[in-house]
Design a protein around this motif. Sequence first.
Motif, PDB file in Angstrom:
ATOM      1  N   ILE A  45       0.837  -1.200   0.000  1.00 51.59           N
ATOM      2  CA  ILE A  45       0.000   0.000   0.000  1.00 51.59           C
ATOM      3  C   ILE A  45       0.874   1.253   0.000  1.00 51.59           C
ATOM      4  N   THR A  46       1.955   1.216   0.774  1.00 54.62           N
ATOM      5  CA  THR A  46       2.838   2.374   0.841  1.00 54.62           C
ATOM      6  C   THR A  46       3.454   2.689  -0.506  1.00 54.62           C
ATOM      7  N   ALA A  47       3.960   1.653  -1.203  1.00 52.66           N
ATOM      8  CA  ALA A  47       4.564   1.870  -2.517  1.00 52.66           C
ATOM      9  C   ALA A  47       3.535   2.406  -3.507  1.00 52.66           C
ATOM     10  N   LEU A  48       2.348   1.837  -3.496  1.00 52.58           N
ATOM     11  CA  LEU A  48       1.288   2.291  -4.389  1.00 52.58           C
ATOM     12  C   LEU A  48       0.960   3.755  -4.160  1.00 52.58           C
ATOM     13  N   LEU A  49       0.812   4.139  -2.909  1.00 55.88           N
ATOM     14  CA  LEU A  49       0.407   5.507  -2.596  1.00 55.88           C
ATOM     15  C   LEU A  49       1.517   6.507  -2.867  1.00 55.88           C
ATOM     16  N   LEU A  50       2.756   6.103  -2.618  1.00 54.93           N
ATOM     17  CA  LEU A  50       3.867   6.994  -2.940  1.00 54.93           C
ATOM     18  C   LEU A  50       3.892   7.312  -4.428  1.00 54.93           C
ATOM     19  N   ASN A  51       3.710   6.301  -5.247  1.00 55.31           N
ATOM     20  CA  ASN A  51       3.680   6.520  -6.691  1.00 55.31           C
ATOM     21  C   ASN A  51       2.548   7.460  -7.087  1.00 55.31           C
ATOM     22  N   GLU A  52       1.375   7.254  -6.480  1.00 57.92           N
ATOM     23  CA  GLU A  52       0.230   8.106  -6.797  1.00 57.92           C
ATOM     24  C   GLU A  52       0.452   9.539  -6.332  1.00 57.92           C
ATOM     25  N   LEU A  53       1.025   9.693  -5.149  1.00 60.23           N
ATOM     26  CA  LEU A  53       1.288  11.038  -4.630  1.00 60.23           C
ATOM     27  C   LEU A  53       2.280  11.790  -5.502  1.00 60.23           C
ATOM     28  N   MET A  54       3.354  11.115  -5.911  1.00 63.35           N
ATOM     29  CA  MET A  54       4.363  11.779  -6.746  1.00 63.35           C
ATOM     30  C   MET A  54       3.790  12.158  -8.109  1.00 63.35           C
ATOM     31  N   LYS A  55       3.008  11.276  -8.681  1.00 63.02           N
ATOM     32  CA  LYS A  55       2.415  11.582  -9.984  1.00 63.02           C
ATOM     33  C   LYS A  55       1.441  12.756  -9.870  1.00 63.02           C
ATOM     34  N   LYS A  56       0.672  12.767  -8.792  1.00 58.36           N
ATOM     35  CA  LYS A  56      -0.277  13.867  -8.587  1.00 58.36           C
ATOM     36  C   LYS A  56       0.457  15.197  -8.365  1.00 58.36           C
ATOM     37  N   GLU A  57       1.577  15.160  -7.655  1.00 56.60           N
ATOM     38  CA  GLU A  57       2.331  16.391  -7.431  1.00 56.60           C
ATOM     39  C   GLU A  57       2.852  16.944  -8.754  1.00 56.60           C
ATOM     40  N   ARG A  58       3.337  16.054  -9.631  1.00 58.76           N
ATOM     41  CA  ARG A  58       3.804  16.537 -10.944  1.00 58.76           C
ATOM     42  C   ARG A  58       2.652  17.147 -11.732  1.00 58.76           C
ATOM     43  N   GLU A  59       1.510  16.509 -11.687  1.00 60.73           N
ATOM     44  CA  GLU A  59       0.344  17.028 -12.402  1.00 60.73           C
ATOM     45  C   GLU A  59      -0.002  18.425 -11.917  1.00 60.73           C
ATOM     46  N   ILE A  60       0.020  18.609 -10.601  1.00 56.32           N
ATOM     47  CA  ILE A  60      -0.295  19.911 -10.023  1.00 56.32           C
ATOM     48  C   ILE A  60       0.750  20.954 -10.433  1.00 56.32           C
ATOM     49  N   GLU A  90       0.863  24.804 -13.524  1.00 60.58           N
ATOM     50  CA  GLU A  90       1.375  26.169 -13.345  1.00 60.58           C
ATOM     51  C   GLU A  90       2.512  26.477 -14.300  1.00 60.58           C
ATOM     52  N   SER A  91       2.885  25.518 -15.165  1.00 65.57           N
ATOM     53  CA  SER A  91       4.024  25.706 -16.072  1.00 65.57           C
ATOM     54  C   SER A  91       3.588  25.319 -17.478  1.00 65.57           C
ATOM     55  N   ILE A  92       3.138  26.293 -18.248  1.00 63.66           N
ATOM     56  CA  ILE A  92       2.584  26.032 -19.568  1.00 63.66           C
ATOM     57  C   ILE A  92       3.637  25.472 -20.522  1.00 63.66           C
ATOM     58  N   ASP A  93       4.899  25.910 -20.404  1.00 66.70           N
ATOM     59  CA  ASP A  93       5.937  25.505 -21.342  1.00 66.70           C
ATOM     60  C   ASP A  93       6.696  24.257 -20.881  1.00 66.70           C
ATOM     61  N   ASN A  94       6.154  23.537 -19.922  1.00 60.96           N
ATOM     62  CA  ASN A  94       6.810  22.315 -19.446  1.00 60.96           C
ATOM     63  C   ASN A  94       5.825  21.147 -19.578  1.00 60.96           C
ATOM     64  N   LYS A  95       6.355  19.938 -19.725  1.00 60.61           N
ATOM     65  CA  LYS A  95       5.511  18.760 -19.881  1.00 60.61           C
ATOM     66  C   LYS A  95       6.066  17.584 -19.091  1.00 60.61           C
ATOM     67  N   ALA A  96       5.223  16.587 -18.913  1.00 61.25           N
ATOM     68  CA  ALA A  96       5.671  15.356 -18.265  1.00 61.25           C
ATOM     69  C   ALA A  96       6.659  14.630 -19.172  1.00 61.25           C
ATOM     70  N   ASN A  97       7.597  13.910 -18.537  1.00 63.14           N
ATOM     71  CA  ASN A  97       8.631  13.212 -19.304  1.00 63.14           C
ATOM     72  C   ASN A  97       8.900  11.829 -18.718  1.00 63.14           C
ATOM     73  N   GLY A  98       7.824  11.057 -18.520  1.00 63.45           N
ATOM     74  CA  GLY A  98       7.984   9.684 -18.078  1.00 63.45           C
ATOM     75  C   GLY A  98       8.395   9.542 -16.623  1.00 63.45           C
ATOM     76  N   PHE A  99       9.080   8.445 -16.334  1.00 63.10           N
ATOM     77  CA  PHE A  99       9.442   8.088 -14.966  1.00 63.10           C
ATOM     78  C   PHE A  99      10.838   7.474 -14.946  1.00 63.10           C
ATOM     79  N   TYR A 100      11.440   7.490 -13.772  1.00 56.86           N
ATOM     80  CA  TYR A 100      12.632   6.669 -13.555  1.00 56.86           C
ATOM     81  C   TYR A 100      12.410   5.827 -12.300  1.00 56.86           C
ATOM     82  N   GLU A 101      13.099   4.709 -12.248  1.00 58.77           N
ATOM     83  CA  GLU A 101      12.891   3.766 -11.154  1.00 58.77           C
ATOM     84  C   GLU A 101      13.828   4.067  -9.983  1.00 58.77           C
ATOM     85  N   ARG A 102      13.294   3.917  -8.778  1.00 62.87           N
ATOM     86  CA  ARG A 102      14.108   4.078  -7.573  1.00 62.87           C
ATOM     87  C   ARG A 102      13.651   3.089  -6.513  1.00 62.87           C
TER      88      ARG A 102
END
Length: 386
Positions: A25-40, A44-56
């Motif tokens: 559950i912790t791993a799942l939620l961490l991934n969701e939280l990080m993805k949501k933070e990037r979305e947010i 606020e940055s019109i000239d920037n976009k998502a660029n995939g993920f890296y593993e850690r």
Amino acid sequence: MKEMGLEGILDEISKVDTQEGLSFITALLLNELMKKEREIRLRESIDNKANGFYERQLACFLGSLGLSVPRDRKGEFRPSILPDRWEKADDSFQDFVLNLVLQSYSPGKIKALLQSMKLPYSAEQIEEIKEELYNKAKELRTRELPENLFCLFIDAYHTSMKDEEVGRVKKAVIYVAIGIDLEGRKSLMGYYIYWGSESREDWLEILNDLIKRGLKRVMLIVSDDFSGLSSAIEALFPNTDHQLCLIHMQRNLKRNMSKGDVKAFHEELQIIKRINDFDKAVERFEELCRKFEKKYPAYIKSLIAKKERYFQYLKYPEGVRKHVYTTNIVENINSRLELVRTNTGGYFQSMRTAEVAIYVTLSRIEKTKWRNPMLKILTKTDPVFS
């Protein structure tokens, strides 16, 4: 790696040998939280976009958590929730992640917790993440079902749950229905949460819901000996065989017979279980029961009354019998829910909390243990489907 949705994340997690319960559950939620933070952030940055993920791999007291860390095209984004590189996550960090979703904190408590962790999420953003998981759980509960099933397992898990309307912890029962289709694939058919204990009315509602969602024919239903279930099955699935869990019957012997009699009964029962003919097995079982009739009249009478329901599995091909004489498949789900309940204060903090727990538990199992069908069982030309 390319960006994934929640299903993709669950699929990736299923390939890693992680500890059940908290670590998953912790791993799942961490991934969701990080993805949501990037979305947010990208809003606020019109000239920037998502660029995939890296593993850690994040080391913590729960083990090594496999994370998919989101990136942005400019290389400026780094999730605030993620500990610095090479640092382990401490205990408070784990509590934070788990409690956000499973403890159902009030907005005030969420705000205080976020401030103590020095994290930039607002209570509204956290609720947005929780709502997404809850919606996934609802989809799982309402999805369309196949018309024909080989087998349906139903079980009731008794637990404690907080009723948010009255503000106190009450007894509740979670019903889980697992199906095996004609290809031998296992999947969730439905889950249902009711206050109190199981009842015939609950069983009728559950079976009617399965029918409403598309289920028409089932060859075999496997359950424990719940009050009212047999009559509900007879009313709504009159052509379906009903197998009572043989393992539960064997366990109940210990509560109703002396130790020596249990041993003698059990030894004979093992021989009967291996008989390939349904009628012969039922006949031998009744003969066995009669040996103890004078000593335990009421209990033996109840066993004889249900004798045929303990051996329905013998009507089916030998290759599938070991899968359908017990409700162990659903009890495994219940044991995982029990782990979540234990680790979140001894009771589910709300009905929504329980639904999210069911969702993450079933998603994991469907992606791992149930990924491959056990065998081809029947075809649509079999008599039961004509």
